[in-house]
Scaffold this active site. Structure first.
Site, PDB file in Angstrom:
ATOM      1  N   ILE B 146      28.245 -26.119   1.511  1.00 34.19           N
ATOM      2  CA  ILE B 146      29.445 -26.669   0.895  1.00 34.19           C
ATOM      3  C   ILE B 146      29.901 -27.885   1.686  1.00 34.19           C
ATOM      4  O   ILE B 146      30.206 -27.778   2.879  1.00 34.19           O
ATOM      5  CB  ILE B 146      30.574 -25.617   0.853  1.00 34.19           C
ATOM      6  CG1 ILE B 146      30.144 -24.457  -0.048  1.00 34.19           C
ATOM      7  CG2 ILE B 146      31.872 -26.230   0.387  1.00 34.19           C
ATOM      8  CD1 ILE B 146      31.170 -23.346  -0.161  1.00 34.19           C
ATOM      9  N   CYS B 147      29.888 -29.053   1.012  1.00 37.03           N
ATOM     10  CA  CYS B 147      30.348 -30.317   1.596  1.00 37.03           C
ATOM     11  C   CYS B 147      29.582 -30.612   2.882  1.00 37.03           C
ATOM     12  O   CYS B 147      28.354 -30.694   2.844  1.00 37.03           O
ATOM     13  CB  CYS B 147      31.865 -30.263   1.803  1.00 37.03           C
ATOM     14  SG  CYS B 147      32.582 -31.868   2.183  1.00 37.03           S
ATOM     15  N   GLN B 148      30.258 -30.738   4.019  1.00 35.81           N
ATOM     16  CA  GLN B 148      29.554 -30.992   5.278  1.00 35.81           C
ATOM     17  C   GLN B 148      28.578 -29.861   5.591  1.00 35.81           C
ATOM     18  O   GLN B 148      27.525 -30.087   6.217  1.00 35.81           O
ATOM     19  CB  GLN B 148      30.589 -31.130   6.398  1.00 35.81           C
ATOM     20  CG  GLN B 148      30.021 -31.486   7.751  1.00 35.81           C
ATOM     21  CD  GLN B 148      31.039 -31.286   8.866  1.00 35.81           C
ATOM     22  OE1 GLN B 148      31.850 -30.369   8.835  1.00 35.81           O
ATOM     23  NE2 GLN B 148      31.007 -32.145   9.869  1.00 35.81           N
ATOM     24  N   GLY B 150      26.800 -28.474   3.457  1.00 36.50           N
ATOM     25  CA  GLY B 150      25.603 -28.829   2.714  1.00 36.50           C
ATOM     26  C   GLY B 150      24.752 -29.822   3.491  1.00 36.50           C
ATOM     27  O   GLY B 150      23.519 -29.726   3.500  1.00 36.50           O
ATOM     28  N   THR B 170      26.381 -28.194  -2.611  1.00 37.66           N
ATOM     29  CA  THR B 170      27.537 -28.434  -3.484  1.00 37.66           C
ATOM     30  C   THR B 170      28.431 -29.490  -2.838  1.00 37.66           C
ATOM     31  O   THR B 170      28.711 -29.423  -1.649  1.00 37.66           O
ATOM     32  CB  THR B 170      28.354 -27.142  -3.711  1.00 37.66           C
ATOM     33  OG1 THR B 170      28.862 -26.675  -2.478  1.00 37.66           O
ATOM     34  CG2 THR B 170      27.493 -26.057  -4.345  1.00 37.66           C
TER      35      THR B 170
END
Lengths: 331, 354
Positions: B146-148, B150, B170
């Site tokens: 998720i975000c960072q 990811g 994501t």
């Protein structure tokens, strides 16, 4: 709700409500007030808002935004009065221009002075101040007169070296304030651009036959224009440089201040940040070395286990053979 | 035509009505209960320093054999993925029959000042992956970043491809310098070495205010006006307060890890250039040959779509799928539409790949 169950300590809610309603009903008693509902509400904010500190988060933000909503009424009050009373044959666009030009001139004046603006343009400056407030030993927000005092720095004495470092601290602080002033000036110019956006959108609404039917709609429209103007500004190279300049200048001042504090702590033989950093770095490096050694040991143990297994296999095989290497009878 | 249809009476009425509503709101705010986030039962299966690895209690009779490990960002808290009943990516994935684990990085303090990206990715994350493999008796696992998180997952998969079965990213930035990336734009000229050398760990509050500053009028102003409209509904009010808690619950960032992330990823855009070094290893996204599902948010102002979609041109995988979510950076986890779209899509994609 009374003093006992009020969310504001020591604040008698019911009494405040009663006085507020008395003030509002005074509007209907024919007393002359230039902006009666605003005056009545000012009483409210004078009692409610001081009880709410920044620590009260959502509550404080809600009250401040409510104040901003009513501030719209004040800010645009003259405009609204003229607009709603003008006849169909009147040039409403000229009226709009007159008031918005005055608002824009206010922002341009602020941009020349590099001074922080007032509500409802306060949001980015508030947010900026909060962003940086912990970066500095002191809050960078100005006093009521818009002045930034020089921060008090500890001083133990008159050594020439320390005095020079104090002078350098003052230079760094001044450099930071100059950058901050540049930032405020640019924010004021952005405010002026937001006014232009507001003008364009109101004119477009007029051409499209759309109406502004409530104060909240005007607030939302103004907020949208501010957000658009600010968003456009954020993506410019000039803003990125300005933003970085302010941050770097403030952090540089903070670094210098830390160095001065360290000098004092060192003179008093007290632990310093640099000393603690050195210890933490060494501890961290030791942990990495230990973990690395532990992993190598695990690998070595696995390799040894494999070798033992192989040795055992060879021994078993050897035991089934005679001295000339041939399999023993019966094996 | 004059668009102003206000008069003194209507404005007065509006102000008085608002004032009455405000008075009621202030009372209700003080009586709000049950705003703690977290919808799904979980147990801690591994701890190390501040980190806790959780496994969520299954909600189906049987689970897909390959577990999913959610790798959240260091910025903000991971309970965003499990905010409340009916608004939980985790819950949706559990209901779809997946076996879900999650890393909670915790709250770094000064003792964590010298943690590097190597410590996080080749250290903590790798050990968590091994724990999940052992706990779930699986040779390889599915990673969901998720975000960072990811970005970390991408680096990890490139460095340890033998342990990853499928990879889901994501709202994950890959190209950190696309034209409409406001965050990247802001930090471009910040002296990050000066900041970290001076501050040590980067305070969580700084990051919070930096994010809010991207849309200050909406996020610090208008949002609270909207609050006055929804506080009559206790459920909606509680939802709002949970989000508020999350927004302002930002952990400090370990100094060295933050320095490297900003300098290498944001300022030098090294990931897409193939020049990121994690420890003594180079990260080459071409080493990612496992199936990849890349989900991005169409209206994301923190990770613009182009920043995430750049992944498609960087990896060696022959099985690459993109999915657009019609919402923003946070909405992709907490909106009603997200609950309907994401968990089933992720579960279907994972199950199709064994």
């Amino acid at each position: 709700m009374n003093k006992e169950n009020s969310p504001f300590p020591g604040f008698d809610w019911a009494e405040t409500q009663r006085r507020f309603l008395d003030a509002v009903s005074a509007m209907g008693a024919g007393r002359e007030q230039s902006n009666p509902w605003q005056q009545a509400l000012e009483f409210w904010w004078q009692r409610a808002l001081p009880s709410v500190s920044d620590d009260q988060g959502v509550l404080g933000n809600l009250l401040r935004q409510s104040q901003a909503l009513f501030g719209i009424n004040e800010q645009f009050g003259d405009l609204l009065k003229e607009m709603v009373s003008c006849e169909p044959s009147d040039d409403w666009q000229a009226i709009l221009d007159k008031h918005l030009d005055r608002l824009k001139a206010h922002f341009m004046d602020l941009s020349k002075r590099g001074a922080p603006s007032t509500s409802p343009w306060q949001e980015p400056l508030d947010t900026w101040a909060r962003t940086l407030s912990w970066l500095s030993l002191l809050s960078p927000t100005p006093d009521a007169g818009g002045n930034y005092g020089f921060p008090d720095l500890p001083s133990l004495g008159g050594s020439r070296g320390f005095q020079q470092r104090q002078l350098h601290a003052m230079e760094l602080w001044r450099a930071y304030l100059e950058k901050l002033q540049d930032y405020h000036a640019e924010m004021a110019r952005v405010g002026a651009r937001a006014v232009d956006q507001l003008r364009d959108r109101i004119l477009a609404m007029g051409e499209g036959g759309k109406k502004i039917t409530s104060l909240r709609e005007l607030y939302d429209l103004w907020t949208d224009c501010c957000e658009q103007a600010f968003g456009d500004e954020v993506m410019t190279d000039a803003y990125a440089e300005l933003y970085s300049a302010v941050v770097n200048a403030l952090v540089e001042f903070k670094q210098h201040s830390q160095m001065m504090v360290e000098e004092i702590l060192g003179a008093l033989d007290l632990p310093t940040r640099t000393g603690l950093d050195t210890m933490q770095r060494r501890q961290h490096e030791m942990r990495r070395e230990i973990r690395s050694a532990s992993e190598r040991e695990s690998e070595n143990m696995r390799a040894i286990a494999d070798l033992k297994q192989e040795l055992e296999t060879l021994r078993r095989e050897l035991s089934t053979r005679s001295a000339d290497g041939k399999p023993k009878e019966g094996e | 035509m004059n668009p102003f249809a206000l008069d003194a009476e209507s404005v007065t009425r509006e102000i008085l009505e608002f004032n009455s509503r405000l008075a009621g709101v202030l009372g209700r705010l003080g009586n709000l209960n049950g705003v703690e986030p977290g919808a799904s039962e979980k147990e801690a299966v591994y701890r190390e320093d501040k980190l806790v690895l959780y496994r969520f209690k299954p909600r189906t009779q049987a689970q897909h054999p390959v577990p999913v490990l959610i790798v959240y960002a260091l910025v903000n808290r991971p309970y965003m993925a499990d905010l409340e009943n009916g608004r939980s990516l985790v819950q949706g994935m559990l209901d779809a029959g997946l076996d879900v684990y999650l890393i909670d990085w915790g709250y770094p303090d000064q003792a964590d000042r010298y943690l590097t990206l190597d410590d996080y990715i080749n250290g903590y994350l790798d050990r968590c992956v091994d724990q999940v493999r052992q706990h779930a008796t699986a040779d390889r696992i599915n990673l969901l970043g998720i975000c960072q998180g990811g970005t970390f997952s991408l680096c990890y998969t490139a460095l340890h491809p033998e342990k990853v079965h499928n990879l889901i990213t994501t709202v994950t930035p890959v190209d950190f310098q696309t034209p409409n990336d406001a965050l990247s734009h802001l930090v471009r000229n910040v002296d990050i070495d000066l900041c970290v050398d001076t501050l040590g760990n980067i305070p969580g509050d700084l990051l919070t205010w930096t994010f809010l500053m991207l849309k200050p009028f909406r996020l610090m102003g208008q949002k609270y006006m909207d609050l006055s409209d929804i506080l009559d509904d206790p459920a909606r009010a509680a939802n709002f307060m949970r989000m508020e808690k999350w927004i302002f619950d930002s952990p400090d960032q370990a100094g060295e890890a933050y320095r490297q992330f900003i300098r290498d990823f944001y300022q030098q855009n090294a990931l897409i250039k193939g020049s990121v070094q994690i420890g003594d290893q180079s990260v080459d996204l071409q080493n990612i040959t496992v199936p990849v599902l890349n989900i991005y948010a169409r209206d994301d102002h923190l990770v613009p779509p182009d920043a995430a979609k750049a992944l498609g041109g960087c990896i060696g995988s022959q099985d690459y799928t993109e999915m657009e979510f019609p919402g923003g950076h946070i909405g992709i986890y907490v909106s009603t539409r997200a609950q309907e779209m994401l968990p089933p899509a992720i579960a279907d994609w994972v199950k199709q790949r064994g």
